[in-house]
Design a protein around this motif. Sequence first.
Motif, PDB file in Angstrom:
ATOM      1  N   PRO A 165       0.821  -0.816  -0.559  1.00  0.00           N
ATOM      2  CA  PRO A 165      -0.155   0.712   0.377  1.00  0.00           C
ATOM      3  C   PRO A 165       0.622   1.202  -0.315  1.00  0.00           C
ATOM      4  O   PRO A 165       1.675   1.425   1.028  1.00  0.00           O
ATOM      5  N   VAL A 237      -1.268   2.684  -9.290  1.00  0.00           N
ATOM      6  CA  VAL A 237      -2.495   1.663  -8.856  1.00  0.00           C
ATOM      7  C   VAL A 237      -3.146   2.295  -7.637  1.00  0.00           C
ATOM      8  O   VAL A 237      -4.732   2.010  -7.722  1.00  0.00           O
ATOM      9  N   CYS A 238      -2.308   2.779  -6.932  1.00  0.00           N
ATOM     10  CA  CYS A 238      -2.803   3.327  -5.167  1.00  0.00           C
ATOM     11  C   CYS A 238      -3.631   4.929  -5.364  1.00  0.00           C
ATOM     12  O   CYS A 238      -4.571   4.967  -5.054  1.00  0.00           O
ATOM     13  N   SER A 240      -5.705   5.165  -8.188  1.00  0.00           N
ATOM     14  CA  SER A 240      -7.293   4.579  -9.546  1.00  0.00           C
ATOM     15  C   SER A 240      -8.351   3.818  -7.931  1.00  0.00           C
ATOM     16  O   SER A 240      -7.442   2.613  -7.737  1.00  0.00           O
ATOM     17  N   LYS A 241      -9.197   3.873  -8.647  1.00  0.00           N
ATOM     18  CA  LYS A 241     -10.329   2.676  -7.895  1.00  0.00           C
ATOM     19  C   LYS A 241     -10.393   1.358  -8.529  1.00  0.00           C
ATOM     20  O   LYS A 241     -10.380   0.476  -7.613  1.00  0.00           O
ATOM     21  N   ILE A 262      -1.604  -5.426  -8.112  1.00  0.00           N
ATOM     22  CA  ILE A 262      -2.375  -5.297  -7.568  1.00  0.00           C
ATOM     23  C   ILE A 262      -2.913  -5.541  -6.478  1.00  0.00           C
ATOM     24  O   ILE A 262      -2.813  -4.265  -6.110  1.00  0.00           O
ATOM     25  N   ALA A 267      -4.929  -3.001  -4.309  1.00  0.00           N
ATOM     26  CA  ALA A 267      -6.358  -2.041  -4.574  1.00  0.00           C
ATOM     27  C   ALA A 267      -6.814  -3.509  -4.863  1.00  0.00           C
ATOM     28  O   ALA A 267      -6.218  -4.646  -5.173  1.00  0.00           O
ATOM     29  N   ALA A 314     -10.477  -5.462  -2.133  1.00  0.00           N
ATOM     30  CA  ALA A 314      -9.049  -5.361  -2.736  1.00  0.00           C
ATOM     31  C   ALA A 314      -8.069  -5.548  -1.144  1.00  0.00           C
ATOM     32  O   ALA A 314      -7.548  -5.620  -1.167  1.00  0.00           O
TER      33      ALA A 314
END
Length: 344
Positions: A165, A237-238, A240-241, A262, A267, A314
């Motif tokens: 993360p 990556v972190c 974006s939804k 991912i 995520a 996630a």
Amino acid sequence: MKIIHFGPEDIATSWQRIQALRDLGHQVHTVYYSRIAERVNLTKRIYRSVRRRIGFPAEQCAENRTLAEMAAALQPDVVFVEKGLTLRPATIRQLRYACPNALLICYSLDDMMNPGNQSRYYLKNLPLYDVHFTNKTYNVPELLSLGARRVELTGNAYSPHVHRPFAGSESDKQRFGCEVSFVGGFEYERAQTLNNLAEHGIPVRVWGNNWDKFRNPHQKLCIEGRPAYGDDYARVVCSSKILLGFLRKVNRDVETTRTFEIPAFGAFLLAERTEAQESLFQEGIEAEYFSDEVELIDKIKYYLQNEDKRAAIAAAGRQRCLNSGYSYHDRMEDLLNVIGCTKD
């Protein structure tokens, strides 16, 4: 254990495997067959292109001599070759002579039956290695039929040093984030699917190589025109939804490294449905999947409107990575256990 690693100089998966081996307490010495950001003039590019096309790729780092000299001096326990497309059979035989007790392994996460992943050197070297490692079940009988002595399965993985993360800033979210993002190279089928998402009003941001080949992207499809590596990859990556996961058809993929990376970032992964991926991350619990564009669009719209469910999946996906031995540390430890049983 003393290991010589033969591979590209990069900041991606090759480096992650080297780091994992070192973290496991092994001495790892490196021989590179390519360099990061090497400047190559037109003449050299043409020469390399011709050599590659005829199946005998040109050296970039005098790697055959370097590997032979290092092996003779260090007397390694293992020579770990990633693909080895430029390694000549004479070099492999020299390793055998100079280091009779060393185990020679060849490792690749690509489909080595794809001609674009081979060289004539590679094919001639197949019987000269003690063991080949592949992540593709169908490559096992194929490599054996071409003369490989032994072929073992390994898996794609994530690196705990890289894929974790990442608390980006508000600026990062503006520069790298989006409702939906995809990180990967251009392929025609991917481009058409992404265009269709944009036509349905879904904003998508795309990072990767060769997207200049896509001539008519939709105005809502944001083609960045560059890859995202290292910290930038983490920021994408972190921030974006939803992260899309496409498979490379030319490699006959049923999973990819992003299948693990991912979720390891914490995520939300929405990937093409395969039995292999469903066995790795439970659908609707640890990741989500789609079989066609209708399902893809429906799931994107649903999860953009249901943040709590998206966040729960996630988080569960990351926990699955931690609990199920999906890291390169786990993969390399398993690999070393296998090769410990292959040579007396």
